[in-house]
Structure formats: C-alpha cells, structure tokens
Design a protein around this motif. Sequence first.
Motif, mmCIF file in Angstrom:
data_model
loop_
_atom_site.group_PDB
_atom_site.id
_atom_site.type_symbol
_atom_site.label_atom_id
_atom_site.label_comp_id
_atom_site.label_asym_id
_atom_site.label_seq_id
_atom_site.Cartn_x
_atom_site.Cartn_y
_atom_site.Cartn_z
ATOM 1 N N ALA A 26 -44.313 63.016 -24.015
ATOM 2 C CA ALA A 26 -42.895 62.801 -24.338
ATOM 3 C C ALA A 26 -42.171 64.130 -24.552
ATOM 4 C CB ALA A 26 -42.768 61.920 -25.576
ATOM 5 N N ILE A 27 -42.834 65.075 -25.172
ATOM 6 C CA ILE A 27 -42.235 66.403 -25.369
ATOM 7 C C ILE A 27 -42.057 67.091 -24.016
ATOM 8 C CG2 ILE A 27 -42.607 68.699 -26.342
ATOM 9 C CD1 ILE A 27 -44.125 67.229 -28.653
ATOM 10 N N CYS A 28 -43.088 67.065 -23.202
ATOM 11 C CA CYS A 28 -43.030 67.729 -21.891
ATOM 12 C C CYS A 28 -41.933 67.132 -21.020
ATOM 13 C CB CYS A 28 -44.378 67.626 -21.183
ATOM 14 S SG CYS A 28 -45.686 68.629 -21.931
ATOM 15 N N GLU A 29 -41.745 65.830 -21.087
ATOM 16 C CA GLU A 29 -40.740 65.169 -20.260
ATOM 17 C C GLU A 29 -39.343 65.749 -20.475
ATOM 18 O OE1 GLU A 29 -40.544 62.126 -17.852
ATOM 19 O OE2 GLU A 29 -42.150 63.578 -17.549
ATOM 20 N N GLN A 30 -39.078 66.258 -21.662
ATOM 21 C CA GLN A 30 -37.768 66.837 -21.971
ATOM 22 C C GLN A 30 -37.476 68.084 -21.145
ATOM 23 O OE1 GLN A 30 -37.106 67.327 -26.226
ATOM 24 N NE2 GLN A 30 -38.851 65.961 -26.572
ATOM 25 N N TYR A 31 -38.519 68.732 -20.635
ATOM 26 C CA TYR A 31 -38.360 70.025 -19.973
ATOM 27 C C TYR A 31 -38.666 70.003 -18.477
ATOM 28 C CZ TYR A 31 -38.445 71.226 -24.886
ATOM 29 O OH TYR A 31 -38.177 71.266 -26.231
ATOM 30 N N SER A 33 -38.212 70.092 -14.785
ATOM 31 C CA SER A 33 -37.131 70.566 -13.920
ATOM 32 C C SER A 33 -37.380 70.212 -12.457
ATOM 33 C CB SER A 33 -36.942 72.075 -14.079
ATOM 34 O OG SER A 33 -38.149 72.763 -13.873
ATOM 35 N N LEU A 41 -42.119 72.494 -15.549
ATOM 36 C CA LEU A 41 -41.359 72.486 -16.788
ATOM 37 C C LEU A 41 -40.681 73.834 -16.937
ATOM 38 C CD1 LEU A 41 -43.452 70.167 -17.223
ATOM 39 C CD2 LEU A 41 -43.508 70.828 -19.604
ATOM 40 N N VAL A 43 -39.153 76.189 -19.612
ATOM 41 C CA VAL A 43 -39.234 76.307 -21.069
ATOM 42 C C VAL A 43 -38.990 77.742 -21.526
ATOM 43 C CG1 VAL A 43 -40.811 74.363 -21.440
ATOM 44 C CG2 VAL A 43 -41.743 76.563 -20.838
ATOM 45 N N GLN A 47 -40.271 77.128 -26.983
ATOM 46 C CA GLN A 47 -40.647 75.780 -26.560
ATOM 47 C C GLN A 47 -42.105 75.741 -26.116
ATOM 48 O OE1 GLN A 47 -37.524 75.488 -23.682
ATOM 49 N NE2 GLN A 47 -36.178 74.310 -25.041
#
Length: 84
Positions: A26-31, A33, A41, A43, A47
């Motif tokens: 879930a954290i990785c999904e935010q980044y 590209s 990702l 970052v 991050q």
Amino acid sequence: MPEVGYLYFSKVDYDFIRQHFPDIFAICEQYVSSREPDIELTVTDSQTDMIDTKVLMAIGSSATTPQGNPSPEAIELEAIWDRA
C-alpha cells in the motif's frame, strides 16, 4: 528540492509484496510512476528510508520461531528489496 530516485520491481516481485506484505504494498502504490515493463517507483531519499524501515520491521517481526529466524517470506522480501 529533495533529490528524486527510482526503485524498480519485477511484476513477479511486486505481486509477491502485494500478497505477503499488503501494508508495504500500500505504501509503494503511492509512488508508482510506471508499470511497464517493470514497476517503477519515484521516491525521495526520505521516502526510500521510510519504506526501508517498514521492510526491516517486517523482516524483524517475522522472526518469531524459537531460533529467531525470519520467515521464508521475509527472506524473499529482503532479496526483493536488495534488487530494487
């Protein structure tokens, strides 16, 4: 302006994280590209440090056997993180 870097995961590795470590996923999904040809990702250093801390905590908390060894999934997560 913070320096930007990139982390790359194969689709197989990223799916492994999704299945076994949904909080890290879930954290990785935010980044994310890019998803082609690999998962990319974008970052900053801070991050990356935050994700690294989550990965290390997951590995450490999996060491619940009497011998204190990490689970096979945690060992694989460490290998995936090293490749990224």
